[in-house]
Structure formats: structure tokens, C-alpha cells
Scaffold this motif. Structure first.
Motif, PDB file in Angstrom:
ATOM      1  N   ASP A  97      88.894 -62.039 -18.500  1.00 37.14           N
ATOM      2  CA  ASP A  97      89.031 -63.434 -18.068  1.00 37.14           C
ATOM      3  C   ASP A  97      89.554 -64.234 -19.251  1.00 37.14           C
ATOM      4  OD1 ASP A  97      88.892 -65.700 -16.455  1.00 37.14           O
ATOM      5  OD2 ASP A  97      86.816 -66.127 -16.982  1.00 37.14           O
ATOM      6  N   GLY A  98      90.195 -65.339 -18.948  1.00 37.29           N
ATOM      7  CA  GLY A  98      90.687 -66.198 -20.018  1.00 37.29           C
ATOM      8  C   GLY A  98      92.144 -65.935 -20.325  1.00 37.29           C
ATOM      9  N   PHE A  99      92.412 -65.263 -21.413  1.00 34.34           N
ATOM     10  CA  PHE A  99      93.771 -65.050 -21.888  1.00 34.34           C
ATOM     11  C   PHE A  99      94.425 -63.863 -21.174  1.00 34.34           C
ATOM     12  CE2 PHE A  99      96.792 -63.289 -24.986  1.00 34.34           C
ATOM     13  CZ  PHE A  99      97.604 -64.388 -25.128  1.00 34.34           C
ATOM     14  N   PRO A 100      95.604 -64.056 -20.550  1.00 36.51           N
ATOM     15  CA  PRO A 100      96.219 -62.998 -19.752  1.00 36.51           C
ATOM     16  C   PRO A 100      97.138 -62.032 -20.505  1.00 36.51           C
ATOM     17  CG  PRO A 100      97.454 -65.021 -19.477  1.00 36.51           C
ATOM     18  CD  PRO A 100      96.282 -65.339 -20.372  1.00 36.51           C
ATOM     19  N   GLY A 101      97.471 -62.290 -21.761  1.00 39.49           N
ATOM     20  CA  GLY A 101      98.487 -61.494 -22.443  1.00 39.49           C
ATOM     21  C   GLY A 101      97.946 -60.636 -23.563  1.00 39.49           C
ATOM     22  N   THR A 102      98.795 -60.448 -24.569  1.00 40.79           N
ATOM     23  CA  THR A 102      98.461 -59.681 -25.760  1.00 40.79           C
ATOM     24  C   THR A 102      98.503 -60.606 -26.968  1.00 40.79           C
ATOM     25  OG1 THR A 102      99.399 -57.673 -24.824  1.00 40.79           O
ATOM     26  CG2 THR A 102      99.190 -57.729 -27.210  1.00 40.79           C
ATOM     27  N   GLY A 103      97.553 -60.476 -27.860  1.00 37.94           N
ATOM     28  CA  GLY A 103      97.509 -61.301 -29.064  1.00 37.94           C
ATOM     29  C   GLY A 103      96.508 -60.744 -30.055  1.00 37.94           C
ATOM     30  N   TRP A 104      96.252 -61.497 -31.103  1.00 43.93           N
ATOM     31  CA  TRP A 104      95.360 -61.065 -32.191  1.00 43.93           C
ATOM     32  C   TRP A 104      94.112 -61.940 -32.238  1.00 43.93           C
ATOM     33  CZ3 TRP A 104      96.245 -56.893 -35.363  1.00 43.93           C
ATOM     34  CH2 TRP A 104      97.503 -56.297 -35.258  1.00 43.93           C
ATOM     35  N   VAL A 105      92.954 -61.310 -32.473  1.00 47.84           N
ATOM     36  CA  VAL A 105      91.685 -62.032 -32.626  1.00 47.84           C
ATOM     37  C   VAL A 105      90.993 -61.534 -33.894  1.00 47.84           C
ATOM     38  CG1 VAL A 105      91.394 -62.383 -30.140  1.00 47.84           C
ATOM     39  CG2 VAL A 105      90.333 -60.400 -31.232  1.00 47.84           C
ATOM     40  N   PHE A 106      90.082 -62.352 -34.409  1.00 47.74           N
ATOM     41  CA  PHE A 106      89.299 -61.978 -35.576  1.00 47.74           C
ATOM     42  C   PHE A 106      88.255 -60.957 -35.136  1.00 47.74           C
ATOM     43  CE2 PHE A 106      86.043 -63.080 -38.898  1.00 47.74           C
ATOM     44  CZ  PHE A 106      86.763 -62.566 -39.963  1.00 47.74           C
ATOM     45  N   GLY A 107      88.346 -59.740 -35.660  1.00 50.61           N
ATOM     46  CA  GLY A 107      87.516 -58.613 -35.232  1.00 50.61           C
ATOM     47  C   GLY A 107      86.024 -58.847 -35.216  1.00 50.61           C
ATOM     48  N   PRO A 108      85.441 -59.509 -36.238  1.00 52.66           N
ATOM     49  CA  PRO A 108      83.995 -59.728 -36.212  1.00 52.66           C
ATOM     50  C   PRO A 108      83.510 -60.606 -35.055  1.00 52.66           C
ATOM     51  CG  PRO A 108      84.804 -59.877 -38.454  1.00 52.66           C
ATOM     52  CD  PRO A 108      86.012 -59.786 -37.558  1.00 52.66           C
ATOM     53  N   LYS A 109      84.404 -61.144 -34.272  1.00 54.26           N
ATOM     54  CA  LYS A 109      84.025 -61.943 -33.095  1.00 54.26           C
ATOM     55  C   LYS A 109      83.950 -61.077 -31.839  1.00 54.26           C
ATOM     56  CE  LYS A 109      84.070 -65.878 -35.332  1.00 54.26           C
ATOM     57  NZ  LYS A 109      82.935 -66.748 -35.443  1.00 54.26           N
ATOM     58  N   LEU A 110      84.089 -59.741 -32.014  1.00 52.48           N
ATOM     59  CA  LEU A 110      83.979 -58.798 -30.907  1.00 52.48           C
ATOM     60  C   LEU A 110      82.779 -57.897 -31.143  1.00 52.48           C
ATOM     61  CD1 LEU A 110      87.711 -57.683 -30.528  1.00 52.48           C
ATOM     62  CD2 LEU A 110      86.487 -59.388 -29.165  1.00 52.48           C
ATOM     63  N   GLY A 111      82.194 -57.400 -30.068  1.00 51.14           N
ATOM     64  CA  GLY A 111      81.050 -56.517 -30.198  1.00 51.14           C
ATOM     65  C   GLY A 111      81.087 -55.364 -29.215  1.00 51.14           C
ATOM     66  N   ILE A 112      80.257 -54.381 -29.470  1.00 52.52           N
ATOM     67  CA  ILE A 112      80.024 -53.273 -28.552  1.00 52.52           C
ATOM     68  C   ILE A 112      78.558 -52.900 -28.658  1.00 52.52           C
ATOM     69  CG2 ILE A 112      82.379 -52.351 -28.608  1.00 52.52           C
ATOM     70  CD1 ILE A 112      81.441 -50.216 -30.535  1.00 52.52           C
ATOM     71  N   SER A 113      78.100 -52.110 -27.714  1.00 49.22           N
ATOM     72  CA  SER A 113      76.738 -51.596 -27.786  1.00 49.22           C
ATOM     73  C   SER A 113      76.776 -50.088 -27.550  1.00 49.22           C
ATOM     74  CB  SER A 113      75.826 -52.308 -26.781  1.00 49.22           C
ATOM     75  OG  SER A 113      76.339 -52.195 -25.474  1.00 49.22           O
ATOM     76  N   THR A 114      75.638 -49.454 -27.763  1.00 49.95           N
ATOM     77  CA  THR A 114      75.577 -47.999 -27.625  1.00 49.95           C
ATOM     78  C   THR A 114      75.141 -47.613 -26.211  1.00 49.95           C
ATOM     79  OG1 THR A 114      73.309 -47.988 -28.443  1.00 49.95           O
ATOM     80  CG2 THR A 114      75.065 -47.636 -30.055  1.00 49.95           C
ATOM     81  N   ARG A 115      75.479 -46.404 -25.850  1.00 47.69           N
ATOM     82  CA  ARG A 115      75.010 -45.814 -24.587  1.00 47.69           C
ATOM     83  C   ARG A 115      73.813 -44.938 -24.921  1.00 47.69           C
ATOM     84  NH1 ARG A 115      79.724 -44.293 -20.399  1.00 47.69           N
ATOM     85  NH2 ARG A 115      80.962 -46.163 -20.619  1.00 47.69           N
ATOM     86  N   GLY A 116      73.876 -43.681 -24.579  1.00 53.24           N
ATOM     87  CA  GLY A 116      72.807 -42.755 -24.934  1.00 53.24           C
ATOM     88  C   GLY A 116      71.548 -42.922 -24.123  1.00 53.24           C
ATOM     89  N   TYR A 117      71.654 -43.467 -22.916  1.00 56.80           N
ATOM     90  CA  TYR A 117      70.473 -43.699 -22.090  1.00 56.80           C
ATOM     91  C   TYR A 117      69.779 -42.379 -21.765  1.00 56.80           C
ATOM     92  CZ  TYR A 117      73.135 -47.932 -21.781  1.00 56.80           C
ATOM     93  OH  TYR A 117      73.860 -49.036 -22.116  1.00 56.80           O
ATOM     94  N   GLY A 118      68.477 -42.362 -21.878  1.00 61.45           N
ATOM     95  CA  GLY A 118      67.710 -41.157 -21.593  1.00 61.45           C
ATOM     96  C   GLY A 118      67.757 -40.149 -22.736  1.00 61.45           C
ATOM     97  N   THR A 119      68.296 -40.552 -23.893  1.00 61.29           N
ATOM     98  CA  THR A 119      68.351 -39.656 -25.049  1.00 61.29           C
ATOM     99  C   THR A 119      67.661 -40.350 -26.223  1.00 61.29           C
ATOM    100  OG1 THR A 119      70.415 -40.533 -25.971  1.00 61.29           O
ATOM    101  CG2 THR A 119      70.614 -38.818 -24.271  1.00 61.29           C
ATOM    102  N   ASN A 120      67.678 -39.706 -27.366  1.00 58.68           N
ATOM    103  CA  ASN A 120      67.084 -40.331 -28.548  1.00 58.68           C
ATOM    104  C   ASN A 120      68.151 -41.060 -29.371  1.00 58.68           C
ATOM    105  OD1 ASN A 120      68.392 -38.093 -29.490  1.00 58.68           O
ATOM    106  ND2 ASN A 120      66.692 -37.348 -30.752  1.00 58.68           N
ATOM    107  N   GLY A 121      69.224 -41.512 -28.725  1.00 60.18           N
ATOM    108  CA  GLY A 121      70.248 -42.290 -29.397  1.00 60.18           C
ATOM    109  C   GLY A 121      71.589 -41.579 -29.455  1.00 60.18           C
ATOM    110  N   VAL A 122      72.510 -42.172 -30.190  1.00 61.50           N
ATOM    111  CA  VAL A 122      73.864 -41.625 -30.318  1.00 61.50           C
ATOM    112  C   VAL A 122      74.154 -41.336 -31.787  1.00 61.50           C
ATOM    113  CG1 VAL A 122      74.695 -42.797 -28.251  1.00 61.50           C
ATOM    114  CG2 VAL A 122      74.938 -43.919 -30.452  1.00 61.50           C
ATOM    115  N   ASP A 123      75.036 -40.371 -32.003  1.00 62.92           N
ATOM    116  CA  ASP A 123      75.379 -39.969 -33.367  1.00 62.92           C
ATOM    117  C   ASP A 123      76.398 -40.916 -33.984  1.00 62.92           C
ATOM    118  OD1 ASP A 123      73.765 -37.643 -33.491  1.00 62.92           O
ATOM    119  OD2 ASP A 123      75.247 -36.570 -32.271  1.00 62.92           O
ATOM    120  N   LEU A 124      76.242 -41.150 -35.261  1.00 60.67           N
ATOM    121  CA  LEU A 124      77.176 -41.936 -36.064  1.00 60.67           C
ATOM    122  C   LEU A 124      77.866 -40.954 -37.009  1.00 60.67           C
ATOM    123  CD1 LEU A 124      78.024 -44.907 -36.560  1.00 60.67           C
ATOM    124  CD2 LEU A 124      76.312 -44.980 -38.367  1.00 60.67           C
ATOM    125  N   TYR A 125      79.195 -40.944 -36.999  1.00 54.69           N
ATOM    126  CA  TYR A 125      79.971 -39.966 -37.761  1.00 54.69           C
ATOM    127  C   TYR A 125      80.580 -40.591 -39.014  1.00 54.69           C
ATOM    128  CZ  TYR A 125      79.630 -36.975 -33.641  1.00 54.69           C
ATOM    129  OH  TYR A 125      79.164 -36.206 -32.605  1.00 54.69           O
TER     130      TYR A 125
END
Length: 179
Positions: A97-125
Motif C-alpha cells: 500500500d502507499g507507493f506504487p513504484g520502485t525507489g530507495w528507503v532507509f534500511g533501518p526503517k524496515l523490519g522482519i520477524s522470525t518464523r520457526g513456530y513449533g521449534t526452538n527457534g531459527v538458526d543465524l548463519y
């Protein structure tokens, strides 16, 4: 009467001032050249969501710096596709939603979360490969700081540890779980 008096102190001050101006100008040009050379975009294919709490939304710019023109905004929690990264800047497309095209954003303003449901977490490489050393585990369903991307890998930080998450271990939905 001497119309062109020689004043060594004045000549010294003028010389030093001109020298400083030259150094400042040349240093700025050198910094811009070094910055341009050091920011070589890295292609990636990672989804993330906007965490910028600005009520106007996250600014999308025409290039990878605040000096570039603002093309539009993307509201908080909306999903974007990251297609390249250059330093702290991320090239995005396909905002939900919002911006319809391609452009650049400041990365620290984006986030993600982990999956791993039903496990003891996810591996970090240690690097963007499952063949690399595992450097830790991140619990399931936690938000992590997004640092960048390479291919379909996301570089993240969790509790001070920086590493890489594979595609299957990430969730780019801010308001729902990715089960």
C-alpha cells in the motif's frame, strides 16, 4: 607614500585561508568520490515491512541518500520487496500500500520477524549460505533488526549478534504470523 604596502601577517592569513578553502573543497570532492565507489548495490530478493512510525509514512526516494527527491511514502506495517541494498539504503518495489513504484528507503526503517513456530527457534548463519557456520539461534516469532540483504538472505541483528537468516526462517508480515 607607499600605495602597495607589504604586510607579511596579512599575506600569511590570506594564504592560510585560501589553503583551508582548497583543502575543504578537495576533501569534500574526495569524500563524494569515495562514497560513490563504496556504495555498489547488492541485488537481493527479500520481503520486509515498514517500521517507521512517522504518521506521513516512510519516504521513498529516487536514490540512495536523503539528498535525493522524495517520490512518495509507504505507511507503517506495509510490506515491501527489497531488490537491492547499498550501504544503509534499500531499493524497494511492490509495496502492499502507499507507493506504487520502485525507489530507495532507509534500511533501518524496515523490519522482519522470525518464523520457526513449533521449534526452538531459527538458526543465524555467519554468511549468506547454509554451508556457513551457525552462530546462534533466534527464538520464534520475534522481531529482528534488518541490516541488509544478499540474494534471498537477510542480514539481521538480534541481541547484539549479527548474522544471516535464510528465506524459510523469516516473516515479512507485520500484523500477522507467517505459519
Amino acid at each position: 607614500m607607499n600605495k602597495n604596502p607589504k604586510n607579511p601577517a596579512l599575506n600569511l592569513v590570506i594564504g592560510v585561508a585560501l589553503g583551508c578553502i582548497s583543502v575543504i573543497t578537495n576533501s569534500d570532492i574526495a569524500n563524494q568520490i569515495a562514497l560513490a565507489k563504496s556504495i555498489k548495490p547488492q541485488n537481493c530478493d527479500v520481503f520486509a515491512y515498514v517500521i517507521d512510525k512517522n504518521p506521513q509514512g516512510l519516504n521513498v526516494r529516487s536514490g540512495a541518500s536523503i539528498n535525493h527527491k522524495i517520490l512518495g511514502q509507504i505507511p507503517i506495517n506495509e510490506t515491501v520487496k527489497m531488490i537491492a541494498t547499498a550501504g544503509d539504503w534499500v531499493q524497494i518495489t511492490d509495496a502492499s500500500d502507499g507507493f506504487p513504484g520502485t525507489g530507495w528507503v532507509f534500511g533501518p526503517k524496515l523490519g522482519i520477524s522470525t518464523r520457526g513456530y513449533g521449534t526452538n527457534g531459527v538458526d543465524l548463519y555467519a554468511s549468506a549460505s547454509q554451508k556457513s557456520r551457525k552462530i546462534g539461534k533466534i527464538p520464534s516469532n520475534v522481531s529482528v533488526k534488518l541490516l541488509g540483504c544478499r540474494g534471498d538472505w537477510a542480514r539481521v541483528e538480534y541481541q547484539g549478534v549479527k548474522g544471516w537468516l535464510k528465506k524459510e526462517d523469516r516473516c515479512a508480515a507485520a500484523l500477522t504470523t507467517c505459519s
